[in-house]
Motif scaffolding. Sequence first.
Motif, PDB file in Angstrom:
ATOM      1  N   LEU A 115      38.768  33.442  40.802  1.00 49.19           N
ATOM      2  CA  LEU A 115      38.364  34.433  41.800  1.00 49.19           C
ATOM      3  C   LEU A 115      36.875  34.424  42.083  1.00 49.19           C
ATOM      4  O   LEU A 115      36.452  34.405  43.223  1.00 49.19           O
ATOM      5  CB  LEU A 115      38.781  35.834  41.343  1.00 49.19           C
ATOM      6  N   GLU A 116      36.059  34.446  41.052  1.00 47.48           N
ATOM      7  CA  GLU A 116      34.624  34.554  41.275  1.00 47.48           C
ATOM      8  C   GLU A 116      33.859  33.371  40.678  1.00 47.48           C
ATOM      9  O   GLU A 116      32.744  33.507  40.199  1.00 47.48           O
ATOM     10  CB  GLU A 116      34.091  35.864  40.667  1.00 47.48           C
ATOM     11  N   GLN A 117      34.489  32.200  40.688  1.00 43.74           N
ATOM     12  CA  GLN A 117      33.765  31.022  40.211  1.00 43.74           C
ATOM     13  C   GLN A 117      32.574  30.773  41.127  1.00 43.74           C
ATOM     14  O   GLN A 117      32.727  30.618  42.326  1.00 43.74           O
ATOM     15  CB  GLN A 117      34.665  29.788  40.250  1.00 43.74           C
ATOM     16  N   ARG A 118      31.405  30.715  40.550  1.00 46.62           N
ATOM     17  CA  ARG A 118      30.229  30.340  41.326  1.00 46.62           C
ATOM     18  C   ARG A 118      29.777  28.980  40.809  1.00 46.62           C
ATOM     19  O   ARG A 118      29.376  28.830  39.667  1.00 46.62           O
ATOM     20  CB  ARG A 118      29.117  31.380  41.187  1.00 46.62           C
ATOM     21  N   LEU A 119      29.919  27.985  41.654  1.00 50.08           N
ATOM     22  CA  LEU A 119      29.680  26.615  41.223  1.00 50.08           C
ATOM     23  C   LEU A 119      28.546  26.005  42.023  1.00 50.08           C
ATOM     24  O   LEU A 119      28.461  26.166  43.230  1.00 50.08           O
ATOM     25  CB  LEU A 119      30.962  25.775  41.435  1.00 50.08           C
ATOM     26  N   GLU A 120      27.677  25.278  41.314  1.00 54.87           N
ATOM     27  CA  GLU A 120      26.616  24.540  42.003  1.00 54.87           C
ATOM     28  C   GLU A 120      27.238  23.275  42.586  1.00 54.87           C
ATOM     29  O   GLU A 120      27.648  22.377  41.860  1.00 54.87           O
ATOM     30  CB  GLU A 120      25.497  24.177  41.026  1.00 54.87           C
ATOM     31  N   LEU A 121      27.354  23.232  43.920  1.00 56.00           N
ATOM     32  CA  LEU A 121      28.040  22.127  44.559  1.00 56.00           C
ATOM     33  C   LEU A 121      27.063  20.984  44.812  1.00 56.00           C
ATOM     34  O   LEU A 121      26.618  20.754  45.917  1.00 56.00           O
ATOM     35  CB  LEU A 121      28.683  22.586  45.877  1.00 56.00           C
ATOM     36  N   GLN A 122      26.706  20.266  43.772  1.00 57.78           N
ATOM     37  CA  GLN A 122      25.852  19.100  43.933  1.00 57.78           C
ATOM     38  C   GLN A 122      26.741  17.865  43.948  1.00 57.78           C
ATOM     39  O   GLN A 122      27.727  17.813  43.215  1.00 57.78           O
ATOM     40  CB  GLN A 122      24.833  19.019  42.797  1.00 57.78           C
ATOM     41  N   PRO A 123      26.466  16.849  44.806  1.00 52.27           N
ATOM     42  CA  PRO A 123      25.254  16.716  45.615  1.00 52.27           C
ATOM     43  C   PRO A 123      25.284  17.475  46.942  1.00 52.27           C
ATOM     44  O   PRO A 123      24.428  17.255  47.796  1.00 52.27           O
ATOM     45  CB  PRO A 123      25.199  15.207  45.879  1.00 52.27           C
ATOM     46  N   LEU A 124      26.266  18.356  47.143  1.00 53.51           N
ATOM     47  CA  LEU A 124      26.308  19.092  48.408  1.00 53.51           C
ATOM     48  C   LEU A 124      25.136  20.060  48.529  1.00 53.51           C
ATOM     49  O   LEU A 124      24.725  20.424  49.615  1.00 53.51           O
ATOM     50  CB  LEU A 124      27.623  19.883  48.520  1.00 53.51           C
ATOM     51  N   TYR A 141      53.194  34.194  44.276  1.00 53.29           N
ATOM     52  CA  TYR A 141      52.656  35.029  43.190  1.00 53.29           C
ATOM     53  C   TYR A 141      51.155  34.805  43.022  1.00 53.29           C
ATOM     54  O   TYR A 141      50.394  35.768  42.825  1.00 53.29           O
ATOM     55  CB  TYR A 141      53.389  34.728  41.881  1.00 53.29           C
ATOM     56  N   ASP A 142      50.714  33.550  43.118  1.00 56.50           N
ATOM     57  CA  ASP A 142      49.289  33.255  42.978  1.00 56.50           C
ATOM     58  C   ASP A 142      48.472  33.955  44.063  1.00 56.50           C
ATOM     59  O   ASP A 142      47.388  34.481  43.807  1.00 56.50           O
ATOM     60  CB  ASP A 142      49.049  31.744  43.050  1.00 56.50           C
ATOM     61  N   ILE A 143      48.996  33.961  45.278  1.00 55.59           N
ATOM     62  CA  ILE A 143      48.275  34.588  46.391  1.00 55.59           C
ATOM     63  C   ILE A 143      48.222  36.100  46.218  1.00 55.59           C
ATOM     64  O   ILE A 143      47.177  36.735  46.398  1.00 55.59           O
ATOM     65  CB  ILE A 143      48.933  34.211  47.734  1.00 55.59           C
ATOM     66  N   VAL A 144      49.355  36.696  45.850  1.00 55.09           N
ATOM     67  CA  VAL A 144      49.411  38.149  45.652  1.00 55.09           C
ATOM     68  C   VAL A 144      48.436  38.580  44.558  1.00 55.09           C
ATOM     69  O   VAL A 144      47.642  39.518  44.743  1.00 55.09           O
ATOM     70  CB  VAL A 144      50.842  38.601  45.297  1.00 55.09           C
ATOM     71  N   THR A 145      48.475  37.911  43.418  1.00 61.02           N
ATOM     72  CA  THR A 145      47.611  38.322  42.299  1.00 61.02           C
ATOM     73  C   THR A 145      46.133  38.156  42.649  1.00 61.02           C
ATOM     74  O   THR A 145      45.304  38.984  42.271  1.00 61.02           O
ATOM     75  CB  THR A 145      47.944  37.518  41.030  1.00 61.02           C
ATOM     76  N   MET A 146      45.795  37.096  43.381  1.00 60.11           N
ATOM     77  CA  MET A 146      44.405  36.871  43.751  1.00 60.11           C
ATOM     78  C   MET A 146      43.907  37.971  44.692  1.00 60.11           C
ATOM     79  O   MET A 146      42.790  38.489  44.538  1.00 60.11           O
ATOM     80  CB  MET A 146      44.258  35.506  44.413  1.00 60.11           C
ATOM     81  N   ASP A 147      44.745  38.351  45.669  1.00 61.69           N
ATOM     82  CA  ASP A 147      44.328  39.379  46.626  1.00 61.69           C
ATOM     83  C   ASP A 147      44.252  40.765  45.971  1.00 61.69           C
ATOM     84  O   ASP A 147      43.360  41.557  46.277  1.00 61.69           O
ATOM     85  CB  ASP A 147      45.297  39.409  47.817  1.00 61.69           C
ATOM     86  N   VAL A 148      45.178  41.052  45.067  1.00 58.59           N
ATOM     87  CA  VAL A 148      45.122  42.319  44.336  1.00 58.59           C
ATOM     88  C   VAL A 148      43.844  42.396  43.503  1.00 58.59           C
ATOM     89  O   VAL A 148      43.145  43.418  43.489  1.00 58.59           O
ATOM     90  CB  VAL A 148      46.364  42.496  43.427  1.00 58.59           C
ATOM     91  N   GLU A 149      43.532  41.295  42.815  1.00 58.71           N
ATOM     92  CA  GLU A 149      42.335  41.272  41.974  1.00 58.71           C
ATOM     93  C   GLU A 149      41.080  41.453  42.816  1.00 58.71           C
ATOM     94  O   GLU A 149      40.152  42.169  42.430  1.00 58.71           O
ATOM     95  CB  GLU A 149      42.282  39.948  41.197  1.00 58.71           C
ATOM     96  N   LEU A 150      41.037  40.814  43.984  1.00 58.73           N
ATOM     97  CA  LEU A 150      39.880  40.956  44.862  1.00 58.73           C
ATOM     98  C   LEU A 150      39.721  42.412  45.311  1.00 58.73           C
ATOM     99  O   LEU A 150      38.616  42.955  45.312  1.00 58.73           O
ATOM    100  CB  LEU A 150      40.023  40.045  46.079  1.00 58.73           C
ATOM    101  N   SER A 151      40.829  43.051  45.671  1.00 55.43           N
ATOM    102  CA  SER A 151      40.767  44.460  46.116  1.00 55.43           C
ATOM    103  C   SER A 151      40.294  45.358  44.983  1.00 55.43           C
ATOM    104  O   SER A 151      39.531  46.305  45.208  1.00 55.43           O
ATOM    105  CB  SER A 151      42.143  44.913  46.613  1.00 55.43           C
ATOM    106  N   ARG A 152      40.719  45.062  43.760  1.00 57.63           N
ATOM    107  CA  ARG A 152      40.317  45.866  42.604  1.00 57.63           C
ATOM    108  C   ARG A 152      38.809  45.742  42.357  1.00 57.63           C
ATOM    109  O   ARG A 152      38.120  46.726  42.133  1.00 57.63           O
ATOM    110  CB  ARG A 152      41.095  45.419  41.373  1.00 57.63           C
TER     111      ARG A 152
END
Length: 492
Positions: free
Chosen positions: A178-187, A307-318
């Motif tokens: 949900l909240e992975q913050r990744l350094e997109l190198q070499p992007l 199920y993956d989509i539902v849980t991700m959206d619920v977690e984001l709303s929370r």
Amino acid sequence: IKFLLGKKAFEQFMKMTFYGQFVAGEDHKSIKSLIQKNRAFGVGSVLDYSVEEDLTQEDAVTKEMDSCVSATEKEGMSMDHREKQYKAHQQFGDRRGGVTGARTYFYSDEAKCDQHMETFLKCIKASGGSSVDGFSAIKMTALGRPQFLLQFSEVLVKWKRFFSFLAAQQGRDGMEALEQRLELQPLQVHRTHRVGETIDRLDWNSLIDDRIKISDLLVVPNLETGQLEPLLNKFTEEEEKQMKRMLQRLDVLANHAEEHSVRLMVDAEQTYFQPAISTLTVEMQRIYNRGRPVIFNTYQCYLKEAYDIVTMDVELSRREGWFFGAKLVRGAYMYQERSRAEEIGYEDPINPDYETTNMMYHKCLDYILDEIVLNRNANVMVASHNEDTVKHTLRRMNELGLTPTENKVYFGQLLGMCDQISFPLGQAGFPVYKYVPYGPVNEVIPYLSRRAQENRGFMKGSQRERELLWKELKRRLASGQVFYRPQPEPGL
């Protein structure tokens, strides 16, 4: 029949039979009495203007191919990097094929999309005027050129795949995404990822802002070059305007729903449109669901990833503190989706069998019910004609201590179907709603045709209804209460 009877006699015949069973009336004025009658039995309404173009298959394919192919593609430029699932294909140009449970819109022009928006606005206004807790349903493909939904869906899926790859490369594949913050190198860019979300955090106000180009968002990472590349080499100025107008129409509808205290249900559609539809709906929820649930997303539980989509959206709303609103359905495009995946050559997105879909439905439902108990900001409509699913929901509500008066769990069925489920629930105090189609007789024939196909097994299913009706008639005769008078709702 119409040729033999003439127009007036045919319309009268339809109103006395099939139309009268499945359609509430011709306009929002004529349906008021039915809405009020259902309300007296504790049954609310989800208004759905069900007029459709009665197109030939050839006309439907022509419209679809014209509206889903970009100027770049029409000029014959190489599109080898495009994903075949998210490209228009001639043999599946008529999106009505194999579909009985859903209305289909085909793009004609921007003026037609404006007409659809005006129709939805009238529907929202009628919903607000008919009850204090109404729903109204919309489809995104009615509001703009579907080319944008195809392209945006492809971008979202490619970013999702890229983040999965990058997480695995960095040893994070087992983490919550949900909240992975990744350094997109070499992007050399910094982005936040939610399943289906890209471009830092999509901001709804930016999406509808005329000063910001939608095409700037339709970029994907190239793992070989380490660069962000546009999905298409160019967009015409008119294509830019068309994409922006679709989003602005959505915003007008969401504003109108909020002003009239109506909850807006965004219907799910085919999987090649759905990533865009779902993500845009979540973005609207982030804006409009702060004080109460206004926007409801639809989740198709016949999908393997439901199920993956539902849980991700619920977690984001929370995490962000807004009201999660969901309508759970099994899905209306199964045969078309399977056939398209097999023919074009990509993984079938549908669960292998009906039992697996039932398990997925109950799994998603249980997760949302648990969330309601933990955090009172979740809301769900159980849109199902399946008695076992309704019983499962009632049993789980009882186990969790969820009462009908909390108005967190709703039930939904189509007008003219499964009354033996809807009306007892309404009289028991549960929030239950009928999808109420309406429109002129001659213009809802495609809708009625689908209902006829869907009910070819009606006589088998009606055996139980006949038994229940006969049992109730005998009870009334024995008790001397032939005519039933519904109990008034509290406060009425």
